[in-house]
Design a protein around this motif. Structure first.
Motif, mmCIF file in Angstrom:
data_model
loop_
_atom_site.group_PDB
_atom_site.id
_atom_site.type_symbol
_atom_site.label_atom_id
_atom_site.label_comp_id
_atom_site.label_asym_id
_atom_site.label_seq_id
_atom_site.Cartn_x
_atom_site.Cartn_y
_atom_site.Cartn_z
ATOM 1 N N ARG A 58 0.964 -1.084 0.339
ATOM 2 C CA ARG A 58 0.077 -0.146 -0.431
ATOM 3 C C ARG A 58 0.617 0.938 -0.136
ATOM 4 O O ARG A 58 2.110 1.120 0.636
ATOM 5 C CB ARG A 58 -0.597 -0.021 1.257
ATOM 6 C CG ARG A 58 -1.763 -1.259 1.041
ATOM 7 C CD ARG A 58 -2.729 -0.462 2.933
ATOM 8 N NE ARG A 58 -3.916 -0.594 2.201
ATOM 9 C CZ ARG A 58 -5.170 0.229 3.199
ATOM 10 N NH1 ARG A 58 -4.370 -0.045 4.438
ATOM 11 N NH2 ARG A 58 -6.382 0.521 2.516
ATOM 12 N N VAL A 59 0.421 2.485 -0.751
ATOM 13 C CA VAL A 59 1.326 3.336 -0.779
ATOM 14 C C VAL A 59 0.093 4.888 0.482
ATOM 15 O O VAL A 59 -0.614 4.692 -0.709
ATOM 16 C CB VAL A 59 1.517 4.111 -1.515
ATOM 17 C CG1 VAL A 59 2.170 5.402 -1.770
ATOM 18 C CG2 VAL A 59 2.517 3.058 -2.914
ATOM 19 N N ALA A 60 0.706 5.233 1.200
ATOM 20 C CA ALA A 60 -0.261 5.884 1.888
ATOM 21 C C ALA A 60 1.456 7.749 2.212
ATOM 22 O O ALA A 60 2.045 7.536 2.220
ATOM 23 C CB ALA A 60 -0.244 5.762 3.118
ATOM 24 N N ASN A 61 0.194 8.438 2.012
ATOM 25 C CA ASN A 61 1.540 9.624 1.538
ATOM 26 C C ASN A 61 2.693 9.531 1.283
ATOM 27 O O ASN A 61 3.326 9.959 1.665
ATOM 28 C CB ASN A 61 1.542 10.036 3.318
ATOM 29 C CG ASN A 61 0.051 10.418 3.898
ATOM 30 O OD1 ASN A 61 -1.031 11.042 3.906
ATOM 31 N ND2 ASN A 61 -0.021 9.603 5.613
ATOM 32 N N GLY A 62 2.799 9.107 0.263
ATOM 33 C CA GLY A 62 4.343 9.000 -0.507
ATOM 34 C C GLY A 62 5.058 7.682 -0.464
ATOM 35 O O GLY A 62 5.829 7.423 -0.564
ATOM 36 N N LYS A 63 4.280 6.766 0.520
ATOM 37 C CA LYS A 63 5.589 5.577 1.407
ATOM 38 C C LYS A 63 5.030 5.054 1.546
ATOM 39 O O LYS A 63 3.443 4.289 1.351
ATOM 40 C CB LYS A 63 5.873 5.948 2.989
ATOM 41 C CG LYS A 63 6.811 7.605 3.111
ATOM 42 C CD LYS A 63 6.725 7.706 5.043
ATOM 43 C CE LYS A 63 7.169 8.064 5.274
ATOM 44 N NZ LYS A 63 7.603 9.102 6.294
ATOM 45 N N SER A 64 5.769 3.555 0.958
ATOM 46 C CA SER A 64 4.898 2.344 0.300
ATOM 47 C C SER A 64 4.917 1.795 1.763
ATOM 48 O O SER A 64 5.968 1.927 2.719
ATOM 49 C CB SER A 64 6.317 1.213 -0.374
ATOM 50 O OG SER A 64 5.954 2.454 -1.274
#
Length: 115
Positions: A58-64
């Motif tokens: 998942r990618v959230a706030n540009g972080k994997s």
């Protein structure tokens, strides 16, 4: 038109099946696969490894975020698929109803969106 037959079933039930039941299930899938090949409708298929071998990204706030195992808790898991080329939805539904997985799980029929 291409359709994907997605085979959902209870993975735990399949893993706990007796050797005799497992042999019977595999023979049914073998016959089903052969029927599709003979009819010239099957363009691909595969069985998936158990969900414990899955990795979820998942990618959230540009972080994997990488998680081991499946993300969703469900009663049925995606165990495999058949990719078929048939004239229409009715033909796809007919093949889905003949799939051995339909007797112990769910077959989701989806048209392929060709790019």
């Amino acid at each position: 038109m291409e359709y994907m037959l997605l085979i959902f079933s209870n993975e735990a039930g399949m893993q706990s099946a007796s050797k005799a039941d497992e042999s019977q299930i595999l023979a049914a899938y073998g016959a089903y696969t052969e029927a599709m090949k003979t009819a010239g409708v099957m363009t691909g298929s595969n069985r998936l490894q158990p969900t414990a071998s899955a990795t979820t990204v998942r990618v959230a706030n540009g972080k994997s975020q990488v998680l081991n195992g499946p993300y969703a808790e469900t009663k049925e898991q995606l165990g495999g698929y058949f990719l078929i080329n048939v004239p229409d939805l009715d033909a796809a539904l007919s093949w889905a109803a003949r799939c051995p997985g339909a007797s112990h799980g769910t077959i989701e029929v989806r048209p392929v969106w060709s790019m």
